[in-house]
Design a protein around this motif. Structure first.
Motif, PDB file in Angstrom:
ATOM      1  N   LEU A   1      -5.421   6.212  -2.058  1.00 61.33           N
ATOM      2  CA  LEU A   1      -4.540   5.125  -1.666  1.00 61.33           C
ATOM      3  C   LEU A   1      -4.346   4.179  -2.845  1.00 61.33           C
ATOM      4  O   LEU A   1      -5.260   3.979  -3.645  1.00 61.33           O
ATOM      5  CB  LEU A   1      -5.123   4.348  -0.485  1.00 61.33           C
TER       6      LEU A   1
ATOM      7  N   GLY B   1      -0.927   7.102   1.874  1.00 62.15           N
ATOM      8  CA  GLY B   1      -1.456   7.682   3.094  1.00 62.15           C
ATOM      9  C   GLY B   1      -0.782   9.003   3.434  1.00 62.15           C
ATOM     10  O   GLY B   1       0.203   9.398   2.826  1.00 62.15           O
TER      11      GLY B   1
ATOM     12  N   ALA C   1      -5.150   3.155  10.098  1.00 60.04           N
ATOM     13  CA  ALA C   1      -4.236   2.474   9.192  1.00 60.04           C
ATOM     14  C   ALA C   1      -5.091   1.706   8.191  1.00 60.04           C
ATOM     15  O   ALA C   1      -6.012   0.996   8.592  1.00 60.04           O
ATOM     16  CB  ALA C   1      -3.324   1.537   9.954  1.00 60.04           C
TER      17      ALA C   1
ATOM     18  N   TYR D   1      -5.454  -1.039   5.085  1.00 58.23           N
ATOM     19  CA  TYR D   1      -4.800  -2.241   4.596  1.00 58.23           C
ATOM     20  C   TYR D   1      -5.487  -2.742   3.334  1.00 58.23           C
ATOM     21  O   TYR D   1      -6.725  -2.806   3.272  1.00 58.23           O
ATOM     22  CB  TYR D   1      -4.853  -3.342   5.656  1.00 58.23           C
TER      23      TYR D   1
ATOM     24  N   CYS E   1      -2.621   0.265  -4.058  1.00 54.06           N
ATOM     25  CA  CYS E   1      -2.178  -1.053  -3.629  1.00 54.06           C
ATOM     26  C   CYS E   1      -1.596  -1.767  -4.847  1.00 54.06           C
ATOM     27  O   CYS E   1      -2.312  -2.008  -5.826  1.00 54.06           O
ATOM     28  CB  CYS E   1      -3.335  -1.851  -3.048  1.00 54.06           C
TER      29      CYS E   1
ATOM     30  N   TRP F   1     -10.301  -3.243   0.961  1.00 57.48           N
ATOM     31  CA  TRP F   1      -9.616  -2.310   1.854  1.00 57.48           C
ATOM     32  C   TRP F   1     -10.262  -2.418   3.231  1.00 57.48           C
ATOM     33  O   TRP F   1     -11.491  -2.380   3.354  1.00 57.48           O
ATOM     34  CB  TRP F   1      -9.744  -0.866   1.358  1.00 57.48           C
TER      35      TRP F   1
ATOM     36  N   ARG G   1      -9.603  -1.038   7.450  1.00 59.37           N
ATOM     37  CA  ARG G   1      -8.905  -0.022   8.230  1.00 59.37           C
ATOM     38  C   ARG G   1      -9.002  -0.366   9.710  1.00 59.37           C
ATOM     39  O   ARG G   1      -9.921  -1.061  10.149  1.00 59.37           O
ATOM     40  CB  ARG G   1      -9.468   1.371   7.967  1.00 59.37           C
TER      41      ARG G   1
ATOM     42  N   GLN H   1       1.227  -4.175   4.416  1.00 58.48           N
ATOM     43  CA  GLN H   1       1.738  -3.664   5.682  1.00 58.48           C
ATOM     44  C   GLN H   1       0.945  -2.469   6.184  1.00 58.48           C
ATOM     45  O   GLN H   1       1.099  -2.052   7.331  1.00 58.48           O
ATOM     46  CB  GLN H   1       3.217  -3.277   5.530  1.00 58.48           C
TER      47      GLN H   1
ATOM     48  N   GLU I   1       0.827  -1.208   0.000  1.00 61.00           N
ATOM     49  CA  GLU I   1       0.000   0.000   0.000  1.00 61.00           C
ATOM     50  C   GLU I   1       0.859   1.254   0.000  1.00 61.00           C
ATOM     51  O   GLU I   1       1.994   1.246   0.484  1.00 61.00           O
ATOM     52  CB  GLU I   1      -0.915   0.042   1.240  1.00 61.00           C
ATOM     53  N   SER I   2       0.297   2.326  -0.511  1.00 56.48           N
ATOM     54  CA  SER I   2       0.954   3.628  -0.474  1.00 56.48           C
ATOM     55  C   SER I   2      -0.107   4.708  -0.594  1.00 56.48           C
ATOM     56  O   SER I   2      -1.265   4.421  -0.921  1.00 56.48           O
ATOM     57  CB  SER I   2       1.982   3.759  -1.605  1.00 56.48           C
TER      58      SER I   2
ATOM     59  N   THR J   1      -1.046   1.524   5.338  1.00 64.60           N
ATOM     60  CA  THR J   1      -0.630   2.908   5.159  1.00 64.60           C
ATOM     61  C   THR J   1      -1.512   3.783   6.048  1.00 64.60           C
ATOM     62  O   THR J   1      -2.727   3.574   6.122  1.00 64.60           O
ATOM     63  CB  THR J   1      -0.721   3.344   3.681  1.00 64.60           C
ATOM     64  N   GLN J   2      -0.910   4.728   6.732  1.00 66.65           N
ATOM     65  CA  GLN J   2      -1.614   5.524   7.731  1.00 66.65           C
ATOM     66  C   GLN J   2      -2.293   6.723   7.090  1.00 66.65           C
ATOM     67  O   GLN J   2      -1.685   7.462   6.303  1.00 66.65           O
ATOM     68  CB  GLN J   2      -0.644   6.005   8.804  1.00 66.65           C
TER      69      GLN J   2
END
Length: 127
Positions: free
Chosen positions: A20, A9, A93, A95, A22, A36, A38, A119, A6-7, A121-122
């Protein structure tokens, strides 16, 4: 081996938008539903949205319906979550997860039925 990364955030203000991403690799995903989830601090995982890779069918939690949009890019093996009108309660977070819906025999919004995840992303939304 399936990998989900993931990226996207970050820290935003209420009312802002965020997308976001993935990146999926290591397998063929035609039998999968991508979801997704959270998790906010001190709370359980919450289903957010899902998309069936083969058909593009989508499903949303009531809490995000009308504000979030899940999509996919088959060629790039990417899953996206476009989030608009963000609220402080969206802070969590996030996911990306994968469910083999063919093996499972049914769609499930339960995280217990997802077998791969990234992993996280916040996302933090300030008021």
């Amino acid at each position: 081996q399936v990998q989900l990364v993931e990226s996207g955030g970050g820290l935003v203000q209420a009312g802002d938008s965020l997308r976001l991403s993935c990146a999926a690799s290591g397998g063929t995903f035609s039998a999968y539903v991508m979801g997704w989830f959270r998790q906010a601090p001190g709370k359980d995982y919450e289903f957010v949205a899902s998309i069936t890779w083969s058909t593009g069918s989508t499903y949303y939690a009531d809490s995000v319906k009308g504000r979030f949009t899940i999509s996919r890019d088959n060629a790039q093996k990417m899953i996206y979550l476009q989030m608009t009108s963000l609220k402080p309660e969206d802070t969590a977070a996030y996911y990306c997860e994968a469910q083999n819906v063919v093996e499972l025999g049914r769609f499930s919004a339960s995280r217990l039925d997802y077998i791969y995840w990234g992993q996280g992303t916040q996302v933090t939304v300030s008021s």
